[in-house]
Design a protein around this motif. Structure first.
Motif, PDB file in Angstrom:
ATOM      1  N   GLU A 243      34.261  50.058  45.027  1.00 27.33           N
ATOM      2  CA  GLU A 243      34.226  48.591  44.980  1.00 27.33           C
ATOM      3  C   GLU A 243      34.073  48.116  43.547  1.00 27.33           C
ATOM      4  OE1 GLU A 243      30.518  46.923  46.413  1.00 27.33           O
ATOM      5  OE2 GLU A 243      29.727  48.942  46.731  1.00 27.33           O
ATOM      6  N   ASP A 244      34.412  49.012  42.590  1.00 32.25           N
ATOM      7  CA  ASP A 244      34.180  48.705  41.188  1.00 32.25           C
ATOM      8  C   ASP A 244      35.461  48.440  40.409  1.00 32.25           C
ATOM      9  OD1 ASP A 244      35.157  51.235  41.390  1.00 32.25           O
ATOM     10  OD2 ASP A 244      33.661  52.198  40.101  1.00 32.25           O
ATOM     11  N   VAL A 245      36.502  47.951  41.088  1.00 29.29           N
ATOM     12  CA  VAL A 245      37.731  47.675  40.348  1.00 29.29           C
ATOM     13  C   VAL A 245      37.586  46.442  39.462  1.00 29.29           C
ATOM     14  CG1 VAL A 245      39.229  48.768  42.053  1.00 29.29           C
ATOM     15  CG2 VAL A 245      38.718  46.330  42.242  1.00 29.29           C
ATOM     16  N   ASP A 246      36.418  45.781  39.488  1.00 26.58           N
ATOM     17  CA  ASP A 246      36.207  44.671  38.564  1.00 26.58           C
ATOM     18  C   ASP A 246      36.250  45.159  37.124  1.00 26.58           C
ATOM     19  OD1 ASP A 246      33.903  46.141  39.043  1.00 26.58           O
ATOM     20  OD2 ASP A 246      32.562  44.449  38.668  1.00 26.58           O
ATOM     21  N   LEU A 247      35.904  46.453  36.897  1.00 26.07           N
ATOM     22  CA  LEU A 247      36.006  47.011  35.557  1.00 26.07           C
ATOM     23  C   LEU A 247      37.460  47.077  35.115  1.00 26.07           C
ATOM     24  CD1 LEU A 247      34.760  48.406  33.100  1.00 26.07           C
ATOM     25  CD2 LEU A 247      34.864  50.582  34.363  1.00 26.07           C
TER      26      LEU A 247
ATOM     27  N   LEU B 226      35.264  44.825  49.014  1.00 24.87           N
ATOM     28  CA  LEU B 226      36.263  44.853  47.948  1.00 24.87           C
ATOM     29  C   LEU B 226      36.936  43.493  47.774  1.00 24.87           C
ATOM     30  CD1 LEU B 226      37.817  46.565  45.871  1.00 24.87           C
ATOM     31  CD2 LEU B 226      39.481  47.057  47.667  1.00 24.87           C
ATOM     32  N   ALA B 227      37.349  42.870  48.860  1.00 22.41           N
ATOM     33  CA  ALA B 227      38.071  41.594  48.755  1.00 22.41           C
ATOM     34  C   ALA B 227      37.216  40.535  48.085  1.00 22.41           C
ATOM     35  CB  ALA B 227      38.526  41.132  50.136  1.00 22.41           C
ATOM     36  N   GLY B 228      35.948  40.468  48.443  1.00 24.90           N
ATOM     37  CA  GLY B 228      35.062  39.483  47.833  1.00 24.90           C
ATOM     38  C   GLY B 228      34.877  39.724  46.360  1.00 24.90           C
ATOM     39  N   MET B 229      34.749  40.991  45.969  1.00 26.26           N
ATOM     40  CA  MET B 229      34.596  41.318  44.563  1.00 26.26           C
ATOM     41  C   MET B 229      35.856  40.961  43.772  1.00 26.26           C
ATOM     42  SD  MET B 229      35.439  43.519  42.003  1.00 26.26           S
ATOM     43  CE  MET B 229      36.282  44.748  42.980  1.00 26.26           C
ATOM     44  N   VAL B 230      37.036  41.268  44.351  1.00 28.79           N
ATOM     45  CA  VAL B 230      38.285  40.956  43.661  1.00 28.79           C
ATOM     46  C   VAL B 230      38.452  39.448  43.507  1.00 28.79           C
ATOM     47  CG1 VAL B 230      40.800  41.065  43.865  1.00 28.79           C
ATOM     48  CG2 VAL B 230      39.430  43.094  44.349  1.00 28.79           C
ATOM     49  N   ARG B 231      38.126  38.690  44.546  1.00 30.66           N
ATOM     50  CA  ARG B 231      38.244  37.234  44.459  1.00 30.66           C
ATOM     51  C   ARG B 231      37.340  36.681  43.360  1.00 30.66           C
ATOM     52  NH1 ARG B 231      40.134  33.514  47.859  1.00 30.66           N
ATOM     53  NH2 ARG B 231      40.350  35.038  49.537  1.00 30.66           N
TER      54      ARG B 231
ATOM     55  N   GLY C 111      46.897  39.270  43.432  1.00 31.84           N
ATOM     56  CA  GLY C 111      47.245  39.259  44.846  1.00 31.84           C
ATOM     57  C   GLY C 111      46.502  40.388  45.532  1.00 31.84           C
ATOM     58  N   PHE C 112      45.692  40.057  46.506  1.00 29.48           N
ATOM     59  CA  PHE C 112      44.966  41.083  47.258  1.00 29.48           C
ATOM     60  C   PHE C 112      45.832  41.454  48.464  1.00 29.48           C
ATOM     61  CE2 PHE C 112      41.987  42.703  50.396  1.00 29.48           C
ATOM     62  CZ  PHE C 112      41.170  43.518  49.636  1.00 29.48           C
ATOM     63  N   VAL C 113      46.327  42.690  48.483  1.00 32.31           N
ATOM     64  CA  VAL C 113      47.241  43.132  49.535  1.00 32.31           C
ATOM     65  C   VAL C 113      46.459  43.993  50.530  1.00 32.31           C
ATOM     66  CG1 VAL C 113      49.369  44.377  50.065  1.00 32.31           C
ATOM     67  CG2 VAL C 113      49.157  43.119  47.907  1.00 32.31           C
ATOM     68  N   ALA C 114      46.282  43.486  51.725  1.00 28.07           N
ATOM     69  CA  ALA C 114      45.585  44.242  52.772  1.00 28.07           C
ATOM     70  C   ALA C 114      46.590  45.149  53.483  1.00 28.07           C
ATOM     71  CB  ALA C 114      44.932  43.287  53.770  1.00 28.07           C
ATOM     72  N   ALA C 115      46.404  46.465  53.345  1.00 28.57           N
ATOM     73  CA  ALA C 115      47.291  47.462  53.978  1.00 28.57           C
ATOM     74  C   ALA C 115      46.407  48.531  54.615  1.00 28.57           C
ATOM     75  CB  ALA C 115      48.242  48.072  52.962  1.00 28.57           C
ATOM     76  N   PRO C 116      45.728  48.203  55.717  1.00 25.46           N
ATOM     77  CA  PRO C 116      44.706  49.103  56.269  1.00 25.46           C
ATOM     78  C   PRO C 116      45.227  50.439  56.766  1.00 25.46           C
ATOM     79  CG  PRO C 116      45.180  47.286  57.776  1.00 25.46           C
ATOM     80  CD  PRO C 116      45.881  46.972  56.498  1.00 25.46           C
ATOM     81  N   THR C 117      46.547  50.570  57.006  1.00 22.74           N
ATOM     82  CA  THR C 117      47.070  51.855  57.492  1.00 22.74           C
ATOM     83  C   THR C 117      47.612  52.730  56.373  1.00 22.74           C
ATOM     84  OG1 THR C 117      49.257  50.910  57.935  1.00 22.74           O
ATOM     85  CG2 THR C 117      47.646  50.851  59.732  1.00 22.74           C
ATOM     86  N   ALA C 118      47.570  52.252  55.129  1.00 21.42           N
ATOM     87  CA  ALA C 118      48.037  53.058  53.992  1.00 21.42           C
ATOM     88  C   ALA C 118      46.972  54.110  53.682  1.00 21.42           C
ATOM     89  CB  ALA C 118      48.298  52.181  52.779  1.00 21.42           C
ATOM     90  N   SER C 119      47.308  55.372  53.883  1.00 26.53           N
ATOM     91  CA  SER C 119      46.309  56.432  53.784  1.00 26.53           C
ATOM     92  C   SER C 119      46.140  56.994  52.386  1.00 26.53           C
ATOM     93  CB  SER C 119      46.656  57.570  54.749  1.00 26.53           C
ATOM     94  OG  SER C 119      47.905  58.142  54.412  1.00 26.53           O
TER      95      SER C 119
END
Length: 731
Positions: free
Chosen positions: A480-484, A512-517, A528-536
């Motif tokens: 959850e640290d992609v803010d860096l 993650l979404a909240g942190m990115v926003r 752009g936050f792309v939700a792809a829950p089945t991408a493994s």
């Protein structure tokens, strides 16, 4: 070898497929039933034939010549070797047809009294494995030939009035006939095609029939055509070929009813031998009920899992407890498929099974201490044409009967395939063959049906109408640290006109979404936050987000890659605009990567190159991996065989083309190399920039890994990569 002098006349020659020629004619000497055939003196294939003598004493023959590519040859000499090793020379063929009706018409005209015998010979020739089916259109010619002969030779002899299919595709037929043979025989079932089936039949008295006719009950071995498509059932009676027509108001039994109906009829059958034959045929049919647990013999069986990949095959994992060796064969059946499992399965220790039955009276004194190899893993390849919803079962053949076990198959989901891999022993001596024959093809087929993961775009931060570059940042773990990462890009003017697509794949943290926003708003980035829950994995995440990328160029950027200075994106852009720097790549679209360093500033990526070894073998190796960065002497962009998917800039259209036929791999490393090779196959080139250097953090896995599963995945990936690129990946 001297030829035997023969007088022969080939009346008709018909090409049944690319490799098979059917001949009819007269000859003065016997022909062998099965022998080699020589074209222009070379041993090229097989000959199978049959002869008969007509009332005038003249010898006639039907023969089939099978030679690979025969349709494209024009041999001047056709010789057949007889039992003494001498060669029989046939006359040169001058009028070869492709329409089977020509041969049927010739038989009808020249040998009408021998049509029954000709059909006997044709059935023998065209039903054997040496004369197997060709392409669909070619198989149709075989059907037309047999159907044409059957229609000429076969006469009406009763009706089929009740038809019902067993679970395994066999067929029960009840009706009446004058001359249907009791006991075991072979029949021809005419539907959309014409196929031979073994039958077990018995007759019974019916007061509504003439004295020379009787009721009929027969079981035809499957898989038989669907009852509603059957037009006639041809059989060989004592005085020639006859057929059962299908009664206009015939009754079609519902699925699962045939077994009970046939058992009810057993008591009416005449003749002990015929009754026993039909009873055995019925007992050998699976009716959807598990019967292994009802055996009085010390035999029990259990299933742990079964996975089916339609079009490829089945994987079965379970255990068989058989201390007295009562089981003679274990076969998987269903949907027209029949494949032995026990001839090629891997046995595994299952002490839990021994312990579970240690006090069972049926097994008392029969379980030897330490003999616990009851488990098994097995594969069965399936032939083409089996429906995706086919049902399967296991058949256990014992000395005194047959038992059945339903085989519920799981679909090839990612979790099921991982469990399948985890069940296979990577230390088996036959593991290379198992991977090449079963696991590799099954997984390749399974992944070929996988659709691009669905995704939803959520705009965050400021709006960028015409982005200069689309940055794809795939996240498929619990970070959850992609803010860096976002902070580093916000501090670099190169990213002022970029859109940043953060792709949330499987396993991403719920925060993650909240942190990115929050970061997008704070740093005023176009995100752009792309939700792809089945991408493994990151590659599936990239595929899911690519439709949302608006710029002409895409930057693939792993969250583990961190820049140490500003302006590196501009350097990549300059290189992508100047393909002349690498000479041969003058006009090719370019995929360019910088140098990636470990945190200790040793080299992680400095280009991947193909190295040719002994015998022309090719291995892809990472240059300078682990070396100090001082080893990197190059100062200008240089061509490499593969860039790094962890950090690469390339045209969006090139990336889309390369990903349209994604590699079928389980781990990430071969996917990255495979992507680069597909970029090159699509007309692109790969560059490495020595002067541009970023740090790629060597992160630890956030989830526990199964070492056995990882080893199996690596073995399958090695096979898949070698199959596609005829090369290997350096360890």
């Amino acid at each position: 070898m001297k030829d035997r002098s023969t007088k022969a006349d080939v009346t008709a020659a018909v090409l049944l497929d690319e490799d098979t020629l059917m001949l009819f004619g007269a000859i003065d000497q016997p022909l062998p039933a099965d022998s080699v055939v020589m074209l222009d003196g070379m041993i090229d294939g097989r000959f199978r034939g049959g002869c008969w003598t007509d009332a005038a004493g003249e010898r006639w023959f039907l023969g089939a010549i099978r030679v690979t590519g025969l349709a494209h040859m024009r041999p001047s000499r056709i010789e057949i070797e007889d039992a003494q090793g001498k060669h029989l020379l046939l006359p040169r063929l001058s009028n070869v047809r492709t329409n089977p009706a020509h041969l049927v018409a010739a038989l009808r005209e020249v040998q009408p009294q021998s049509l029954d015998t000709a059909l006997d010979v044709a059935v023998t020739l065209l039903s054997g494995p040496a004369m197997g089916e060709g392409e669909a259109g070619e198989g149709h010619r075989r059907t037309r030939l047999l159907s044409g002969l059957a229609h000429e030779a076969s006469r009406p002899d009763g009706f089929a009035e009740v038809l019902g299919r067993f679970h395994d595709g066999a067929l029960m037929v009840q009706g009446w006939s004058h001359g249907f043979p009791a006991g075991a025989a072979h029949v021809l079932v005419e539907a959309d095609d014409l196929r031979t089936h073994a039958s077990a039949a018995g007759s019974f008295h019916r007061p509504d029939l003439p004295d020379d006719a009787a009721g009929l009950l027969t079981v035809l071995e499957g898989p038989v055509a669907s009852p509603d498509t059957i037009r006639r059932i041809h059989f060989r009676a004592a005085d020639g070929w006859r057929h059962l027509a299908i009664f206009e108001h015939r009754q079609l039994l519902a699925d699962g009813v045939a077994s009970a109906h046939a058992r009810d009829m057993l008591g009416h059958l005449q003749g002990d031998a015929a009754r026993r034959g039909v009873a055995a045929a019925i007992a050998a049919r699976y009716n959807g009920v598990e019967t292994v647990s009802q055996l009085q013999a010390p035999v029990r069986m259990g299933l742990d899992m079964a996975v089916r990949v339609p079009g490829a095959g089945l994987f079965v994992c379970g255990w068989l407890l058989d201390p007295t060796g009562s089981v003679r064969a274990v076969t998987v059946k269903g949907g027209g498929m029949s494949a032995r499992l026990d001839q090629d399965w891997s046995r595994l220790g299952r002490k839990d099974v021994s312990d579970a039955f240690a006090h069972d009276p049926l097994f008392a004194g029969r379980l030897a201490p330490g003999s616990d190899a009851h488990g098994f893993t097995a594969f069965a390849r399936e032939p083409a044409g089996i429906s995706a919803d086919a049902e399967f079962h296991l058949e256990l053949a014992l000395a005194d009967g047959i038992a059945f076990l339903p085989l519920p198959c799981q679909p090839p989901t990612g979790d099921a395939l991982r469990r399948m891999l985890g069940a296979v022993n990577p230390d088996s001596p036959s593991i290379d063959r198992v991977v090449a024959t079963h696991l590799g093809p099954m997984l390749r087929t399974a992944t070929s049906f996988q659709a691009v993961p669905s995704s939803v775009l959520h705009p965050m931060g400021r709006t960028q109408k015409s982005p200069r570059v689309s940055v794809i940042l795939p996240v498929c773990d619990g970070r959850e640290d992609v803010d860096l990462n976002l902070a580093r890009m916000a501090n670099d003017p190169d990213f002022a006109e970029a859109e940043i697509l953060v792709v949330a794949g499987a396993g991403t943290h719920e925060r993650l979404a909240g942190m990115v926003r929050q970061a997008a708003g704070f740093y005023r980035l176009a995100v752009g936050f792309v939700a792809a829950p089945t991408a493994s994995d990151p590659f599936e995440a990239v595929a899911a987000s690519l439709p949302h990328a608006r710029a002409d160029r895409v930057l693939l950027l792993s969250p583990s890659v961190l820049p140490t200075e500003r302006g590196w994106l501009s350097a990549l852009e300059r290189a992508i605009r100047k393909p002349n720097a690498v000479g041969s790549a003058a006009l090719a679209p370019v995929m360019v990567s910088p140098t990636l360093l470990y945190e200790d500033h040793s080299v992680r990526f400095a280009g991947i190159v193909a190295v040719e070894g002994p015998g022309g073998t090719v291995t892809y190796e990472r240059r300078y991996a682990g070396y100090p960065r001082d080893w990197l002497k190059e100062q200008e962009a240089s061509a490499v065989d593969a860039a790094s998917a962890d950090c690469a800039l390339l045209p969006r259209e090139l990336l889309a083309r390369a990903m349209a036929d994604g590699g079928r791999y389980l781990a990430q490393e071969p996917k990255g190399l495979d992507l680069c090779l597909r970029v090159r196959a699509a007309g692109g080139s790969c560059l490495w920039l020595p002067k541009v250097r970023l740090v790629a953090v060597d992160e630890q896995a956030r989830h526990a890994r199964d070492p056995r599963l990882e080893r199996m995945s690596a073995l399958v990936d090695e096979w898949s990569f070698a199959e596609r690129w005829k090369a290997s990946i350096a360890a």
